[in-house]
Design an enzyme around this catalytic site. Structure first.
Site, PDB file in Angstrom:
ATOM      1  N   ASN A   3      19.727  31.003  64.498  1.00 35.19           N
ATOM      2  CA  ASN A   3      20.872  30.168  64.834  1.00 35.19           C
ATOM      3  C   ASN A   3      21.968  30.414  63.795  1.00 35.19           C
ATOM      4  OD1 ASN A   3      22.444  27.472  64.455  1.00 35.19           O
ATOM      5  ND2 ASN A   3      21.503  27.237  66.464  1.00 35.19           N
ATOM      6  N   ILE A   7      21.184  20.642  75.121  1.00 35.90           N
ATOM      7  CA  ILE A   7      22.398  20.173  74.493  1.00 35.90           C
ATOM      8  C   ILE A   7      22.210  20.056  72.983  1.00 35.90           C
ATOM      9  CG2 ILE A   7      23.168  18.879  76.524  1.00 35.90           C
ATOM     10  CD1 ILE A   7      22.260  16.279  75.178  1.00 35.90           C
ATOM     11  N   GLY A  34      16.916  18.368  74.325  1.00 33.74           N
ATOM     12  CA  GLY A  34      17.496  17.043  74.160  1.00 33.74           C
ATOM     13  C   GLY A  34      16.442  16.003  74.500  1.00 33.74           C
ATOM     14  N   THR A  93      13.745  16.809  67.663  1.00 31.69           N
ATOM     15  CA  THR A  93      13.400  15.571  66.976  1.00 31.69           C
ATOM     16  C   THR A  93      11.919  15.204  67.095  1.00 31.69           C
ATOM     17  OG1 THR A  93      15.667  14.826  67.290  1.00 31.69           O
ATOM     18  CG2 THR A  93      14.030  13.112  66.886  1.00 31.69           C
ATOM     19  N   LYS A  96      25.265  28.132  72.126  1.00 37.12           N
ATOM     20  CA  LYS A  96      24.754  26.755  72.165  1.00 37.12           C
ATOM     21  C   LYS A  96      25.891  25.772  72.371  1.00 37.12           C
ATOM     22  CE  LYS A  96      21.720  23.472  69.950  1.00 37.12           C
ATOM     23  NZ  LYS A  96      20.700  23.282  68.908  1.00 37.12           N
ATOM     24  N   CYS A  98      28.230  21.974  66.487  1.00 34.66           N
ATOM     25  CA  CYS A  98      27.780  21.023  65.479  1.00 34.66           C
ATOM     26  C   CYS A  98      28.855  19.958  65.260  1.00 34.66           C
ATOM     27  CB  CYS A  98      27.478  21.692  64.143  1.00 34.66           C
ATOM     28  SG  CYS A  98      26.872  20.451  62.974  1.00 34.66           S
TER      29      CYS A  98
HETATM   30  C1  LIG Z   1      18.159  17.020  61.700  1.00 35.55           C
HETATM   31  C2  LIG Z   1      18.765  17.914  62.748  1.00 35.55           C
HETATM   32  C3  LIG Z   1      19.381  19.106  62.373  1.00 35.55           C
HETATM   33  C4  LIG Z   1      19.948  19.948  63.322  1.00 35.55           C
HETATM   34  N1  LIG Z   1      20.530  21.116  62.928  1.00 35.55           N
HETATM   35  C5  LIG Z   1      21.036  21.972  63.865  1.00 35.55           C
HETATM   36  C6  LIG Z   1      21.568  23.250  63.482  1.00 35.55           C
HETATM   37  O1  LIG Z   1      21.561  23.637  62.312  1.00 35.55           O
HETATM   38  N2  LIG Z   1      22.074  24.045  64.455  1.00 35.55           N
HETATM   39  C7  LIG Z   1      22.069  23.684  65.783  1.00 35.55           C
HETATM   40  O2  LIG Z   1      22.514  24.457  66.628  1.00 35.55           O
HETATM   41  N3  LIG Z   1      21.543  22.501  66.165  1.00 35.55           N
HETATM   42  C8  LIG Z   1      21.027  21.636  65.249  1.00 35.55           C
HETATM   43  N4  LIG Z   1      20.479  20.436  65.655  1.00 35.55           N
HETATM   44  C9  LIG Z   1      20.462  20.075  67.090  1.00 35.55           C
HETATM   45  C10 LIG Z   1      19.102  20.386  67.729  1.00 35.55           C
HETATM   46  O3  LIG Z   1      18.810  21.759  67.665  1.00 35.55           O
HETATM   47  C11 LIG Z   1      19.062  19.900  69.202  1.00 35.55           C
HETATM   48  O4  LIG Z   1      20.065  20.578  69.921  1.00 35.55           O
HETATM   49  C12 LIG Z   1      19.282  18.417  69.349  1.00 35.55           C
HETATM   50  O5  LIG Z   1      18.690  17.708  68.302  1.00 35.55           O
HETATM   51  C13 LIG Z   1      18.741  17.865  70.680  1.00 35.55           C
HETATM   52  O6  LIG Z   1      17.348  18.054  70.808  1.00 35.55           O
HETATM   53  P1  LIG Z   1      16.220  16.956  70.391  1.00 35.55           P
HETATM   54  O7  LIG Z   1      16.636  15.664  71.032  1.00 35.55           O
HETATM   55  O8  LIG Z   1      14.932  17.498  70.902  1.00 35.55           O
HETATM   56  O9  LIG Z   1      16.264  16.870  68.914  1.00 35.55           O
HETATM   57  C14 LIG Z   1      19.911  19.580  64.704  1.00 35.55           C
HETATM   58  C15 LIG Z   1      19.276  18.386  65.080  1.00 35.55           C
HETATM   59  C16 LIG Z   1      18.706  17.550  64.130  1.00 35.55           C
HETATM   60  C17 LIG Z   1      18.028  16.284  64.580  1.00 35.55           C
END
Ligand SMILES: Cc1cc2nc3c(=O)[nH]c(=O)nc-3n(C[C@H](O)[C@H](O)[C@H](O)COP(=O)(O)O)c2cc1C
Ligand SMILES: Cc1cc2nc3c(=O)[nH]c(=O)nc-3n(C[C@H](O)[C@H](O)[C@H](O)COP(=O)(O)OP(=O)(O)OC[C@H]3O[C@@H](n4cnc5c(N)ncnc54)[C@H](O)[C@@H]3O)c2cc1C
Ligand code: FES
Lengths: 303, 254
Positions: free
Chosen positions: A98, A189, A241, A264, A163, A128
């Protein structure tokens, strides 16, 4: 039974991967299970130079979810290439790096630096919500998104996943914009921008004031957006998500996702990804589905 | 070493003071590996409370395979834990982080408020050599247990017992001296202890707190600022859950 899926010419042994930023570069979770069971590992966003990220508190719990404003802390591409990629190469899984940046040039530089590395796919984070410059600025304007995609595609050796941010009014338009820019796949997402206030101290819960909401609370929104994006473009879609288990993952697959990411959920169940893989297999058995590809986008109206 | 997450049986629950509770858990694999200063993540049984509650180990009994946690009811999660009954289960991950390094021949253990519990296992690890300086607002807890394993100096904010004031007031008034300091407690206390350590030219280990999501070093939620660039993060940040929670006070910004 076939659980293999192909994203931009890269075949994953199953459609389950980890979501960027929730899994580091895999090292910590490799203490729980063999990363070789995963379809792919998606690494934390990496930039050209080391980034310190935001001040703390960086996270807060919300109902059935959380908010984060890590601010893309990362060690920079050089250390990442010499330490994190060799670590991941030890496992029989695909590596998706990423990439984040503060300017179009920075994305391009990172992607160039990765050209000679044993990386299977690139995921470009233009979504982001937690950094002041770059990031989401590219992800909320279709013209800018298309331009970054094109610039990255020109520089990239590996296939490119863009993304997308859910913080837009028309997700289909964004999906079409990056497809027009040459994206080989899209993922969505990223987190939804939110805010939490501590009423005792009458202050923001996060130092950054706002943060990205993730976890089960956002799943219905994510499924809807994946469905809309999958119908807007012909390139493969990676859905995420709020996925915590196989039934969550299957919703995304039926909505049109060729693969899914678990984010998460890793935090409260380190085994969420392998359990999801197992659960998808049992579902296929139960439903007599011999090939996972039969399920992708197979949702239909109620009879 | 494979990491552990398990459903630990509650053996006993105790109320130590107003709002302060203890839990004795059956967690043999955790007890077998744990050291003073390490912590565990406790998970809520409520599906909508996702994140772990980090709690330090107050007691480790390898023979019985148990761990003891002492905590203050600070919100919904810790309230839920305070209502657990013997025989019920609670999900625990651990042991996490790095414990206190055992240094010196005359260690001084400084605990303030809910920073006191982890010092008890440390006092035991020093086998009677340690002096413990305990700071309370008013109501005292665990003090008698410290008396069995260390010399004890007490400070209370309201002057109801021991020195009136802070742990540092007690150190000065009682002329507590040693060759290494260990501290856990609220940030202002840690700052004062660090300042004191620098002035007295003593090594000083502090245990830090921050909001956590993964608890194992993957998400970068729980960082603290460091004085030097950290080898892992490549910036002036370290992860409290994995690189800490114990740091040499001079290595971190408080
Ligand atoms: C603590 C944390 C750090 C994240 N860091 C990134 C990141 O560095 N780059 C990115 O594209 N998405 C990042 N995300 C987003 C996740 O990859 C994902 O798109 C988002 O959390 C939704 O999925 P989930 O509900 O399963 O967590 C981050 C999410 C969390 C919770
Ligand atoms: C390494 C470490 C060791 C700790 N050891 C102890 C201990 O031995 N005894 C004790 O009483 N407390 C300890 N704490 C603090 C304890 O984790 C919090 O009081 C607890 O998480 C509060 O949860 P809650 O649901 O009751 O509160 P809420 O405010 O409802 O919690 C909401 C969210 O914020 C987090 N949170 C709230 N306060 C803190 C805090 N101070 N530190 C980290 N996260 C927090 C919670 O984990 C949860 O995710 C420790 C914290 C850390 C980081
Ligand atoms: S809580 Fe995730 S890195 Fe410390």
């Amino acid at each position: 039974m076939n659980t293999e899926v192909t994203i931009a010419g890269v075949t994953l042994k199953n459609p389950v991967m980890t979501a960027s930023g929730t899994f580091g570069s895999g090292e910590e979770y490799s203490a729980f299970y063999d990363l070789g069971c995963l379809g792919a590992v998606v690494t934390k966003g990496v930039a050209l130079t080391p980034w310190e990220g935001n001040p703390t508190p960086r996270i807060a719990e919300t109902h059935s979810g959380m908010m984060n404003a890590i601010g893309l802390q990362n060690p920079g591409i050089e250390l990442f290439c010499s330490r994190d990629i060799p670590f991941l190469k030890r496992f029989d899984t695909k590596i998706i790096v990423n990439v984040c940046g503060k300017s179009l040039e920075e994305y391009v530089e990172v992607v160039r630096r990765l050209a000679g590395e044993p990386v299977d796919l690139l995921e470009i984070n233009i979504s982001c919500p937690n950094v002041k410059v770059g990031g989401i600025a590219f992800g909320q304007d279709p013209k800018a998104a298309e331009a970054v995609t094109r610039a990255v595609k020109d520089a990239a050796r590996q296939p490119v996943i863009m993304k997308l941010s859910p913080n837009v009014t028309d997700i289909a338009e964004m999906a079409r914009a990056v497809e027009a820019g040459g994206a080989d796949a899209i993922s969505l997402i990223n987190t939804l921008t939110g805010m939490k206030i501590d009423i005792d101290r009458q202050c923001f819960a996060l130092a950054n004031r706002t943060g990205g909401v993730s976890g089960p609370a956002i799943k219905p929104i994510a499924v809807r957006m994946v469905y809309q994006a999958a119908h807007a473009v012909s390139v493969p879609v990676i859905g995420m998500g709020g996925i915590t288990c196989a039934s969550d993952a299957l919703e995304f697959i039926l909505a049109g996702a060729s693969a899914v990411s678990i984010g998460t959920a890793n935090f409260f169940n380190p085994y969420a990804a392998p359990e999801t893989i197992e659960g998808i297999r049992s579902y296929m058995e139960q439903k007599g589905v011999s090939d996972i590809r039969e399920l992708i986008g197979a949702v239909r109206d109620r009879a | 070493m494979p990491k552990r997450i398990l459903d630990a049986g509650v053996i006993a629950r105790e109320k130590l003071a107003e709002g302060i509770f203890g839990l004795l858990l059956e967690a043999e694999p955790i007890a077998a590996e744990a050291a003073a200063g390490q912590f565990v993540s406790l998970y809520s049984a409520q599906a909508d409370r996702l994140l772990p509650r980090p709690i330090s180990l107050c007691g480790i009994d390898r023979e019985r395979g148990t761990i003891r946690l002492v905590y203050r009811v600070a919100g919904a999660g810790t309230k839920e834990f305070s209502e657990l009954l013997p025989g019920e289960k609670v999900r625990v991950m651990g042991p996490l982080g790095n414990g206190f390094p055992l240094k010196g021949s005359r260690p001084v253990l400084i605990g303030g408020g809910i920073g006191i519990p982890p010092m008890l296992e440390l006092a035991k690890a020093f086998g009677g050599r340690a002096a413990a300086v305990l700071g309370y607002r008013s109501e005292r807890f665990l003090e008698t247990e410290f008396e069995c394993v260390s010399r004890v100096y007490t400070a209370t904010e309201d002057g109801s017992f021991g020195t009136r004031g802070t742990v540092l007031d007690a150190i000065r008034q009682e002329k507590v001296s040693g060759d290494v300091l260990y501290a856990c407690g609220p940030l202002p206390m840690l700052r004062a202890v660090k300042e004191y350590a620098i002035r007295e030219n003593l090594p000083c280990y502090v245990s830090m707190e921050e909001r956590m999501a993964c608890g194992i070093g993957a998400c970068l939620a729980c960082v603290c600022r460091t004085t030097e660039t950290d080898a892992h993060s490549n910036v002036r940040n370290r992860r409290i859950c994995k690189d800490g929670p114990v740091f040499e006070a001079r290595e971190v910004e408080l």
